[in-house]
Design an enzyme around this catalytic site. Structure first.
Site, PDB file in Angstrom:
ATOM      1  N   TYR A  72      19.020   1.542 -15.954  1.00 33.38           N
ATOM      2  CA  TYR A  72      19.760   1.260 -17.176  1.00 33.38           C
ATOM      3  C   TYR A  72      21.019   2.112 -17.278  1.00 33.38           C
ATOM      4  O   TYR A  72      22.045   1.658 -17.788  1.00 33.38           O
ATOM      5  CB  TYR A  72      18.841   1.405 -18.399  1.00 33.38           C
ATOM      6  CG  TYR A  72      17.986   0.182 -18.588  1.00 33.38           C
ATOM      7  CD1 TYR A  72      16.669   0.136 -18.146  1.00 33.38           C
ATOM      8  CD2 TYR A  72      18.539  -0.979 -19.133  1.00 33.38           C
ATOM      9  CE1 TYR A  72      15.915  -1.016 -18.262  1.00 33.38           C
ATOM     10  CE2 TYR A  72      17.789  -2.143 -19.245  1.00 33.38           C
ATOM     11  CZ  TYR A  72      16.480  -2.152 -18.808  1.00 33.38           C
ATOM     12  OH  TYR A  72      15.747  -3.303 -18.906  1.00 33.38           O
ATOM     13  N   ARG A  75      23.556   0.287 -15.276  1.00 37.33           N
ATOM     14  CA  ARG A  75      24.017  -0.933 -15.969  1.00 37.33           C
ATOM     15  C   ARG A  75      24.887  -0.581 -17.160  1.00 37.33           C
ATOM     16  O   ARG A  75      25.856  -1.280 -17.477  1.00 37.33           O
ATOM     17  CB  ARG A  75      22.810  -1.767 -16.399  1.00 37.33           C
ATOM     18  CG  ARG A  75      22.164  -2.455 -15.211  1.00 37.33           C
ATOM     19  CD  ARG A  75      20.960  -3.254 -15.606  1.00 37.33           C
ATOM     20  NE  ARG A  75      21.292  -4.267 -16.588  1.00 37.33           N
ATOM     21  CZ  ARG A  75      20.358  -4.873 -17.323  1.00 37.33           C
ATOM     22  NH1 ARG A  75      19.088  -4.539 -17.176  1.00 37.33           N
ATOM     23  NH2 ARG A  75      20.686  -5.791 -18.190  1.00 37.33           N
ATOM     24  N   ASP A 109      24.881  -6.333 -22.961  1.00 39.83           N
ATOM     25  CA  ASP A 109      26.045  -5.599 -22.449  1.00 39.83           C
ATOM     26  C   ASP A 109      27.030  -5.176 -23.543  1.00 39.83           C
ATOM     27  O   ASP A 109      28.002  -4.479 -23.250  1.00 39.83           O
ATOM     28  CB  ASP A 109      26.763  -6.439 -21.368  1.00 39.83           C
ATOM     29  CG  ASP A 109      27.158  -7.846 -21.880  1.00 39.83           C
ATOM     30  OD1 ASP A 109      27.098  -8.806 -21.087  1.00 39.83           O
ATOM     31  OD2 ASP A 109      27.511  -7.981 -23.066  1.00 39.83           O
ATOM     32  N   HIS A 142      17.959  -9.419 -27.411  1.00 38.59           N
ATOM     33  CA  HIS A 142      17.247  -8.542 -26.474  1.00 38.59           C
ATOM     34  C   HIS A 142      17.706  -7.100 -26.542  1.00 38.59           C
ATOM     35  O   HIS A 142      17.438  -6.319 -25.630  1.00 38.59           O
ATOM     36  CB  HIS A 142      17.396  -9.074 -25.037  1.00 38.59           C
ATOM     37  CG  HIS A 142      16.818 -10.457 -24.857  1.00 38.59           C
ATOM     38  ND1 HIS A 142      17.305 -11.339 -23.919  1.00 38.59           N
ATOM     39  CD2 HIS A 142      15.829 -11.109 -25.514  1.00 38.59           C
ATOM     40  CE1 HIS A 142      16.617 -12.473 -23.997  1.00 38.59           C
ATOM     41  NE2 HIS A 142      15.716 -12.367 -24.955  1.00 38.59           N
ATOM     42  N   GLY A 213      26.430 -20.215 -20.660  1.00 38.13           N
ATOM     43  CA  GLY A 213      26.078 -19.251 -19.613  1.00 38.13           C
ATOM     44  C   GLY A 213      24.662 -18.750 -19.620  1.00 38.13           C
ATOM     45  O   GLY A 213      24.415 -17.568 -19.387  1.00 38.13           O
ATOM     46  N   ALA A 257      32.799 -20.059 -18.348  1.00 37.54           N
ATOM     47  CA  ALA A 257      32.991 -19.812 -19.792  1.00 37.54           C
ATOM     48  C   ALA A 257      34.430 -19.420 -20.130  1.00 37.54           C
ATOM     49  O   ALA A 257      35.037 -19.973 -21.050  1.00 37.54           O
ATOM     50  CB  ALA A 257      32.030 -18.706 -20.239  1.00 37.54           C
TER      51      ALA A 257
HETATM   52  C1  BV8 Z   1       7.742 -12.328 -25.247  1.00 35.92           C
HETATM   53  C2  BV8 Z   1      16.496  -7.409 -21.547  1.00 35.92           C
HETATM   54  C3  BV8 Z   1       5.654 -12.259 -26.370  1.00 35.92           C
HETATM   55  C4  BV8 Z   1      16.139  -6.714 -20.303  1.00 35.92           C
HETATM   56  C5  BV8 Z   1      15.585  -9.607 -21.213  1.00 35.92           C
HETATM   57  C6  BV8 Z   1       5.883 -18.215 -18.391  1.00 35.92           C
HETATM   58  C7  BV8 Z   1       6.575 -19.287 -18.925  1.00 35.92           C
HETATM   59  C8  BV8 Z   1       7.437 -19.144 -20.023  1.00 35.92           C
HETATM   60  C9  BV8 Z   1       7.593 -17.888 -20.604  1.00 35.92           C
HETATM   61  C10 BV8 Z   1       6.912 -16.829 -20.066  1.00 35.92           C
HETATM   62  C11 BV8 Z   1       6.078 -16.980 -18.965  1.00 35.92           C
HETATM   63  N1  BV8 Z   1       5.573 -15.768 -18.666  1.00 35.92           N
HETATM   64  C12 BV8 Z   1       6.045 -14.847 -19.540  1.00 35.92           C
HETATM   65  C13 BV8 Z   1       6.844 -15.496 -20.409  1.00 35.92           C
HETATM   66  C14 BV8 Z   1       7.569 -14.905 -21.535  1.00 35.92           C
HETATM   67  C15 BV8 Z   1       8.786 -14.147 -21.040  1.00 35.92           C
HETATM   68  C16 BV8 Z   1       9.699 -15.056 -20.251  1.00 35.92           C
HETATM   69  O1  BV8 Z   1      10.427 -15.855 -20.814  1.00 35.92           O
HETATM   70  N2  BV8 Z   1       9.665 -14.920 -18.900  1.00 35.92           N
HETATM   71  C17 BV8 Z   1      10.513 -15.760 -18.081  1.00 35.92           C
HETATM   72  C18 BV8 Z   1      11.089 -14.927 -16.924  1.00 35.92           C
HETATM   73  C19 BV8 Z   1       9.681 -16.922 -17.562  1.00 35.92           C
HETATM   74  N3  BV8 Z   1       9.463 -13.705 -22.234  1.00 35.92           N
HETATM   75  C20 BV8 Z   1       9.169 -12.491 -22.739  1.00 35.92           C
HETATM   76  O2  BV8 Z   1       8.432 -11.703 -22.197  1.00 35.92           O
HETATM   77  C21 BV8 Z   1       9.801 -12.180 -24.080  1.00 35.92           C
HETATM   78  N4  BV8 Z   1       8.807 -11.638 -24.928  1.00 35.92           N
HETATM   79  O3  BV8 Z   1       7.542 -13.463 -24.900  1.00 35.92           O
HETATM   80  O4  BV8 Z   1       6.861 -11.602 -26.002  1.00 35.92           O
HETATM   81  C22 BV8 Z   1       5.040 -11.441 -27.437  1.00 35.92           C
HETATM   82  C23 BV8 Z   1       5.032 -11.948 -28.735  1.00 35.92           C
HETATM   83  C24 BV8 Z   1       4.416 -11.197 -29.732  1.00 35.92           C
HETATM   84  C25 BV8 Z   1       3.834  -9.935 -29.432  1.00 35.92           C
HETATM   85  C26 BV8 Z   1       3.889  -9.439 -28.128  1.00 35.92           C
HETATM   86  C27 BV8 Z   1       4.491 -10.194 -27.117  1.00 35.92           C
HETATM   87  C28 BV8 Z   1      10.887 -11.133 -23.899  1.00 35.92           C
HETATM   88  C29 BV8 Z   1      12.032 -11.721 -23.119  1.00 35.92           C
HETATM   89  C30 BV8 Z   1      13.188 -10.714 -23.112  1.00 35.92           C
HETATM   90  C31 BV8 Z   1      13.258 -10.068 -21.773  1.00 35.92           C
HETATM   91  N5  BV8 Z   1      14.445  -9.222 -21.710  1.00 35.92           N
HETATM   92  N6  BV8 Z   1      16.636  -8.811 -21.239  1.00 35.92           N
HETATM   93  C32 BV8 Z   1      17.386  -6.392 -19.524  1.00 35.92           C
HETATM   94  O5  BV8 Z   1      18.420  -7.063 -19.662  1.00 35.92           O
HETATM   95  O6  BV8 Z   1      17.274  -5.450 -18.729  1.00 35.92           O
HETATM   96  S1  BV8 Z   1      15.787 -11.167 -20.625  1.00 35.92           S
HETATM   97  C33 BV8 Z   1      17.052 -11.223 -19.481  1.00 35.92           C
HETATM   98  O7  BV8 Z   1      17.106 -12.608 -19.039  1.00 35.92           O
HETATM   99  C34 BV8 Z   1      18.451 -10.962 -20.018  1.00 35.92           C
HETATM  100  O8  BV8 Z   1      18.512 -10.639 -21.385  1.00 35.92           O
HETATM  101  C35 BV8 Z   1      19.148 -12.295 -19.780  1.00 35.92           C
HETATM  102  O9  BV8 Z   1      20.100 -12.591 -20.719  1.00 35.92           O
HETATM  103  C36 BV8 Z   1      17.998 -13.201 -19.934  1.00 35.92           C
HETATM  104  C37 BV8 Z   1      18.142 -14.621 -19.616  1.00 35.92           C
HETATM  105  O10 BV8 Z   1      18.885 -14.784 -18.439  1.00 35.92           O
HETATM  106  P1  BV8 Z   1      20.320 -15.507 -18.583  1.00 35.92           P
HETATM  107  O11 BV8 Z   1      21.096 -14.796 -19.624  1.00 35.92           O
HETATM  108  O12 BV8 Z   1      20.112 -16.964 -18.765  1.00 35.92           O
HETATM  109  O13 BV8 Z   1      20.966 -15.160 -17.206  1.00 35.92           O
HETATM  110  P2  BV8 Z   1      20.716 -15.925 -15.817  1.00 35.92           P
HETATM  111  O14 BV8 Z   1      21.277 -15.082 -14.726  1.00 35.92           O
HETATM  112  O15 BV8 Z   1      19.295 -16.378 -15.756  1.00 35.92           O
HETATM  113  O16 BV8 Z   1      21.602 -17.256 -15.957  1.00 35.92           O
HETATM  114  C38 BV8 Z   1      23.002 -17.128 -15.950  1.00 35.92           C
HETATM  115  C39 BV8 Z   1      23.528 -18.527 -16.169  1.00 35.92           C
HETATM  116  O17 BV8 Z   1      24.949 -18.451 -16.264  1.00 35.92           O
HETATM  117  C40 BV8 Z   1      23.222 -19.487 -15.028  1.00 35.92           C
HETATM  118  O18 BV8 Z   1      22.760 -20.719 -15.554  1.00 35.92           O
HETATM  119  C41 BV8 Z   1      24.586 -19.676 -14.321  1.00 35.92           C
HETATM  120  O19 BV8 Z   1      24.734 -20.996 -13.823  1.00 35.92           O
HETATM  121  C42 BV8 Z   1      25.529 -19.450 -15.459  1.00 35.92           C
HETATM  122  N7  BV8 Z   1      26.852 -18.948 -15.091  1.00 35.92           N
HETATM  123  C43 BV8 Z   1      27.206 -18.230 -13.988  1.00 35.92           C
HETATM  124  N8  BV8 Z   1      28.540 -17.944 -14.054  1.00 35.92           N
HETATM  125  C44 BV8 Z   1      29.004 -18.495 -15.208  1.00 35.92           C
HETATM  126  C45 BV8 Z   1      27.944 -19.131 -15.872  1.00 35.92           C
HETATM  127  N9  BV8 Z   1      28.086 -19.761 -17.044  1.00 35.92           N
HETATM  128  C46 BV8 Z   1      29.318 -19.782 -17.584  1.00 35.92           C
HETATM  129  N10 BV8 Z   1      30.399 -19.202 -17.017  1.00 35.92           N
HETATM  130  C47 BV8 Z   1      30.278 -18.549 -15.833  1.00 35.92           C
HETATM  131  N11 BV8 Z   1      31.365 -17.987 -15.269  1.00 35.92           N
END
Ligand code: BV8
Ligand code: ZN
Length: 266
Positions: A72, A75, A109, A142, A213, A257
């Site tokens: 962190y 980052r 960020d 987040h 994004g 974006a």
């Molecule tokens: C919770 C902080 C319950 C950390 C983050 C199975 C199925 C479904 C869900 C789950 C599962 N197993 C577990 C879960 C739940 C889990 C989850 O969703 N897991 C995922 C991986 C499957 N979620 C959780 O655990 C959440 N909590 O559910 O708690 C609960 C409830 C009550 C009581 C107790 C518990 C917590 C989720 C939060 C996690 N923390 N961030 C850190 O940053 O260090 S999430 C992390 O991923 C970031 O915040 C990030 O923002 C986020 C999502 O990713 P994206 O932002 O979408 O980024 P990514 O790279 O994936 O995509 C980028 C996109 O941009 C792409 O599409 C690309 O094409 C596009 N792009 C590229 N360049 C450009 C562009 N777009 C525009 N312009 C460009 N130039």
């Protein structure tokens, strides 16, 4: 404008946005890619090295808080060295100039907040008519790299000093009770707190959800757009790639974006 964007799609998206009273903007790591920050799942993504997905968990922090703080700290330095890009600034202006615009971000960020502060400073110098508005700060689902939380007394506060992760003893400690601090960030498996409730409530009222994004993989953030769609709103997507939200979108603009968003909202 990327040549594979149909001008009619752009026109439709612009019309929907200008006609809407309530707009919810949902952003992900992709909006910061144009500021030079790695996304999570992209080619140079943070999750690429499998390690990263493990580090963003309470278990990892309990197991090795030094390693997690090292990641962190890196980052935080990287984000602090980047600037908000034209997409962050265009959205900040939109939220400053119109009522009914809510920016909800998954990003930690801090670039949306810096864009809002910059726009507010610009407007303070020039805008005379209308009520003085507080900078339209985003809902940070987040958390934020520049905020810490005490692992013992739960105090949360802004913290921008460099992190010395050279040893467990040099890790940041709470200003009130001297206990170990953690990043004020929502890790996998942790609840999102009231920010997600506010976002879902706004989603019920939004006529348009502009999704910029995000790969729409992480829950519950990705469901915000689904709530807008179910409540009869229109989803507009800005992303070079298709995502699980593409089938919901009335229009998907396949571009970056910083290139697309300013022409959508200006
Ligand atoms: C919770 C902080 C319950 C950390 C983050 C199975 C199925 C479904 C869900 C789950 C599962 N197993 C577990 C879960 C739940 C889990 C989850 O969703 N897991 C995922 C991986 C499957 N979620 C959780 O655990 C959440 N909590 O559910 O708690 C609960 C409830 C009550 C009581 C107790 C518990 C917590 C989720 C939060 C996690 N923390 N961030 C850190 O940053 O260090 S999430 C992390 O991923 C970031 O915040 C990030 O923002 C986020 C999502 O990713 P994206 O932002 O979408 O980024 P990514 O790279 O994936 O995509 C980028 C996109 O941009 C792409 O599409 C690309 O094409 C596009 N792009 C590229 N360049 C450009 C562009 N777009 C525009 N312009 C460009 N130039
Ligand atoms: Zn404390």
């Amino acid at each position: 404008m990327p040549d594979d964007i149909d001008p009619q799609d752009l026109e439709l998206a612009r019309d929907l946005l200008s006609a809407a009273d309530a707009v919810l903007v949902l952003t992900g790591a992709g909006i910061s890619a144009d500021s030079g920050l790695a996304t999570f799942r992209g080619a140079d993504g943070l999750w690429r090295n499998h390690r990263a997905q493990e580090l963003a968990t309470p278990e990892a922090f309990a197991r090795d808080s030094r390693l997690v703080w090292e990641w962190y700290g890196m980052r935080r330095e990287r984000a602090a060295s980047c600037e908000p890009n034209d997409a962050h600034l265009a959205l900040a202006r939109l939220a400053a100039e119109r009522d009914g615009v809510t920016i909800v971000t998954q990003n930690v960020d801090g670039l949306h907040s810096r864009a809002a502060e910059r726009v507010a400073a610009d407007r303070a110098g020039t805008v005379t008519e209308g009520p003085e508005r507080e900078p339209a700060l985003p809902l940070e689902l987040h958390g934020c790299l520049f905020r810490v939380r005490c692992t013992r007394c739960d105090e949360r506060y802004e913290h921008r000093q460099p992190i010395d992760a050279s040893s467990a003893a040099s890790l940041p400690s709470c200003r009130s009770c001297s206990s170990l601090l953690r990043p004020d960030i929502v890790w996998f498996g942790e609840p999102l707190g009231e920010a997600i409730e506010v976002a879902f409530k706004e989603a019920q009222q939004a006529e348009v959800c502009l999704v910029v994004g995000t790969s729409a993989v992480v829950q519950p953030a990705a469901s915000i757009a689904t709530v807008v769609d179910r409540a009869g709103g229109s989803v507009i997507e800005v992303n070079p790639e298709p995502t699980p939200l593409t089938p919901l979108a009335v229009v998907s603009l396949r571009g970056g974006a910083a290139e697309v968003v300013p022409s959508l909202v200006s």
